[in-house]
Scaffold this active site. Sequence first.
Site, PDB file in Angstrom:
ATOM      1  N   THR A 169      11.704 -46.188 -47.797  1.00  0.00           N
ATOM      2  CA  THR A 169      12.946 -46.445 -47.065  1.00  0.00           C
ATOM      3  C   THR A 169      13.380 -45.283 -46.175  1.00  0.00           C
ATOM      4  O   THR A 169      14.256 -45.448 -45.329  1.00  0.00           O
ATOM      5  CB  THR A 169      14.086 -46.779 -48.040  1.00  0.00           C
ATOM      6  OG1 THR A 169      14.188 -45.739 -49.019  1.00  0.00           O
ATOM      7  CG2 THR A 169      13.811 -48.103 -48.748  1.00  0.00           C
ATOM      8  N   ASP A 170      12.775 -44.109 -46.365  1.00  0.00           N
ATOM      9  CA  ASP A 170      13.093 -42.958 -45.519  1.00  0.00           C
ATOM     10  C   ASP A 170      11.812 -42.410 -44.901  1.00  0.00           C
ATOM     11  O   ASP A 170      11.579 -41.204 -44.901  1.00  0.00           O
ATOM     12  CB  ASP A 170      13.813 -41.880 -46.339  1.00  0.00           C
ATOM     13  CG  ASP A 170      14.443 -40.803 -45.455  1.00  0.00           C
ATOM     14  OD1 ASP A 170      14.700 -41.082 -44.265  1.00  0.00           O
ATOM     15  OD2 ASP A 170      14.654 -39.679 -45.933  1.00  0.00           O
ATOM     16  N   LEU A 171      10.981 -43.312 -44.374  1.00  0.00           N
ATOM     17  CA  LEU A 171       9.718 -42.898 -43.766  1.00  0.00           C
ATOM     18  C   LEU A 171      10.007 -42.184 -42.451  1.00  0.00           C
ATOM     19  O   LEU A 171      10.456 -42.790 -41.486  1.00  0.00           O
ATOM     20  CB  LEU A 171       8.828 -44.117 -43.530  1.00  0.00           C
ATOM     21  CG  LEU A 171       7.416 -43.835 -43.024  1.00  0.00           C
ATOM     22  CD1 LEU A 171       6.632 -42.987 -44.022  1.00  0.00           C
ATOM     23  CD2 LEU A 171       6.675 -45.142 -42.740  1.00  0.00           C
ATOM     24  N   ARG A 210      10.754 -47.332 -37.669  1.00  0.00           N
ATOM     25  CA  ARG A 210      11.603 -46.239 -38.154  1.00  0.00           C
ATOM     26  C   ARG A 210      10.872 -44.907 -38.015  1.00  0.00           C
ATOM     27  O   ARG A 210      11.452 -43.896 -37.596  1.00  0.00           O
ATOM     28  CB  ARG A 210      11.988 -46.479 -39.613  1.00  0.00           C
ATOM     29  CG  ARG A 210      12.793 -45.354 -40.227  1.00  0.00           C
ATOM     30  CD  ARG A 210      12.983 -45.539 -41.724  1.00  0.00           C
ATOM     31  NE  ARG A 210      13.685 -44.412 -42.290  1.00  0.00           N
ATOM     32  CZ  ARG A 210      15.014 -44.287 -42.352  1.00  0.00           C
ATOM     33  NH1 ARG A 210      15.777 -45.244 -41.882  1.00  0.00           N
ATOM     34  NH2 ARG A 210      15.571 -43.220 -42.875  1.00  0.00           N
TER      35      ARG A 210
END
Length: 240
Positions: A169-171, A210
């Site tokens: 989720t925080d790539l 992202r």
Amino acid sequence: MLEIRQNHCFYLFNWDEPRQDQTRFFSPEFWRRQGRISGTAQGRGITWFLQTVDLFGVNAALRHYYRGGLWGKINRDRYTFTSLENTRSFAEFRLLSRLHQAGMPVPKPLAAKVEKLSLGGYRADILTEKVENARDLTALLQTENLSDEAWRQIGKLIRRLHDLQICHTDLNAHNILVQQVKEQEKYWLLDFDKCGEKSGDFWKAQNLARLKRSFLKEAARMGIRFTEGDWKNLLKGYQN
């Protein structure tokens, strides 16, 4: 795997037999008194790097969980407790263990702690392997260009993660480490807090988008060496 409870604290250890002082492994002061702190890194809080090869077979990184953003200024490190397995440290430990067993280049989880608080809250800590001789990708790209093959290797790494149906989720570029191993480079993924399994494929393109945004952001902010051609090579690795 060893799970124990001591008063209002819960522990998860990546070994089978109890070890001396194991519940104190989450205290920086415990390691400082032994002269085992080799360095620190500053993020939301301090990550402590520990000389522990003789204890765990690897050196370690100790991290306390802190909130970010505006809410973090009001409530630094208290989270709402729903179940032990849903706590930040236990969930990240379990996921890292699964990925490590699947052969993914992620830090080996060593131990996790949850301290239950009054009014349904908790605090959390995690102890993981320290990746040696490595720096994050943004630091490298400030001074060097990656080869086309290196970008393809990063793409392949992300594809392996996605094939396991794990959504990071925080790539971002900071959570990719480049390690020098015998004149070769190995790529690692870091920081699996709040990450987990996700069904289907709809989210994978969003996850890649992202990552691209993070490269573009750091190219503007830090001047990292990143081009559209680099991204195309990453996608080639991902697609093959």
